[in-house]
Design an enzyme around this catalytic site. Structure first.
Site, PDB file in Angstrom:
ATOM      1  CB  SER A   1       2.428  10.548   4.376  1.00  9.47           C
ATOM      2  OG  SER A   1       1.384   9.807   4.996  1.00  9.47           O
TER       3      SER A   1
ATOM      4  N   GLY B   1       1.000   4.918  -0.064  1.00  9.79           N
ATOM      5  CA  GLY B   1       0.149   6.076   0.142  1.00  9.79           C
ATOM      6  C   GLY B   1       0.871   7.381  -0.081  1.00  9.79           C
TER       7      GLY B   1
ATOM      8  CG  ASP C   1      -1.688   1.266   1.449  1.00  8.28           C
ATOM      9  OD1 ASP C   1      -1.747   2.089   0.525  1.00  8.28           O
ATOM     10  OD2 ASP C   1      -2.245   1.437   2.555  1.00  8.28           O
TER      11      ASP C   1
ATOM     12  CG  ASP D   1      -6.440   5.440  -1.404  1.00  8.70           C
ATOM     13  OD1 ASP D   1      -7.137   5.726  -2.401  1.00  8.70           O
ATOM     14  OD2 ASP D   1      -6.010   6.324  -0.630  1.00  8.70           O
ATOM     15  NE  ARG D   2     -12.610   7.877  -2.098  1.00  6.72           N
ATOM     16  CZ  ARG D   2     -13.256   8.704  -2.921  1.00  6.72           C
ATOM     17  NH1 ARG D   2     -12.572   9.409  -3.818  1.00  6.72           N
ATOM     18  NH2 ARG D   2     -14.571   8.801  -2.866  1.00  6.72           N
TER      19      ARG D   2
ATOM     20  N   GLY E   1      -9.773   6.789  -6.312  1.00  6.60           N
ATOM     21  CA  GLY E   1      -8.517   6.370  -5.695  1.00  6.60           C
ATOM     22  C   GLY E   1      -8.526   4.888  -5.385  1.00  6.60           C
TER      23      GLY E   1
ATOM     24  CB  THR F   1      -2.301  13.024   3.051  1.00  2.83           C
ATOM     25  OG1 THR F   1      -1.131  12.289   3.437  1.00  2.83           O
ATOM     26  CG2 THR F   1      -1.891  14.372   2.493  1.00  2.83           C
TER      27      THR F   1
END
Length: 244
Positions: free
Chosen positions: A10, A8, A6, A102-103, A100, A125
């Site tokens: 940050s 991301g 994953d 990730d979503r 996204g 973030t």
């Protein structure tokens, strides 16, 4: 064994998936160079069948990651992209690949776990909000700056509006640091609660409220709604994807 990554905005998080159990790996901060961090943790990985990556990060970080996967895993990384429908979840986006990943993967994890109907509020973030019906339909969502990003933006755009990590949270603050800290966090609270109310009306009942992300646990005690905090939703979604 499958390596799940994953990547991301940050941090990079990774884990190993054996088809039944997710074996925790590590979380790496982008504040330090990524390549040496990956070298330190991936030199001794077991033989891998696949490497699945979910990325919302900059292109240079993706290139660094892809090179490290080839070097230390002996195979090419598979970058997962959002789709119109996958693993029982149907995207609300007219252009599905712009949701996204990730979503999308977090919603896949929640659907697979039987958590829907639900609202997912992820505080990293950015603050992202998504509504998911029991049948896997994504109703849509919202994106706003996270409380931390709001505070950083205020500090960058104003001469004296500074916050502090240990500032007290107050409904009516008596100093600037507390006013900035409280205003940003309570703005997030208001948005989450409003979105949940609209989602409840659209879903015909009160959905579960799921919190995720690095600052998700900090938001929980500020809400007037019951909520539970979930970890590693993107990695768990990748594991579902790997088995689909």
């Amino acid at each position: 064994m499958i390596l799940l990554v994953d990547l991301g905005n940050s941090r990079l998080k990774w884990a190993l998936w054996d088809g039944a159990v997710l074996h925790a790996g590590a979380a790496l901060d982008h504040a330090a160079p990524l390549a040496p961090q990956l070298a330190a943790v991936w030199r001794q990985l077991p033989p891998l069948g696949r490497v699945l990556v979910a990325s919302v990060a900059r292109a240079d970080l993706e290139h660094t990651l892809a090179a490290a996967v080839v070097r230390y895993c002996g195979r090419a990384a598979e970058f997962v992209r959002s789709r119109a429908t996958a693993c029982g979840v149907t995207s609300a986006y007219a252009v599905p690949e712009t949701l996204g990943v990730d979503r999308f993967l977090a919603l896949i994890a929640l659907h697979a776990a039987g958590a829907a109907p639900c609202v997912l509020a992820s505080v990293g973030t950015a603050l992202t909000l998504d509504a998911l019906a029991a049948d896997g339909r994504h109703l849509g969502g919202l994106i706003a700056p996270s409380p931390s990003l709001m505070q950083q933006a205020l500090a960058a755009a104003t001469a004296r509006a500074r916050s502090a990590p240990d500032a007290a949270l107050s409904e009516m603050a008596g100093d600037t640091a507390a006013a900035v800290h409280s205003g940003c966090w309570l703005a997030a609270v208001a948005l989450v609660e409003r979105f949940h109310g609209r989602a409840a009306a659209a879903l015909g009942g009160a959905p579960s409220l799921i919190l995720a992300g690095g600052d998700g646990a900090r938001l929980a005690p500020l809400l007037a709604l019951p909520a539970r905090y979930e970890v590693d939703l993107v990695l768990r979604g990748l594991a579902v994807w790997a088995g689909a």
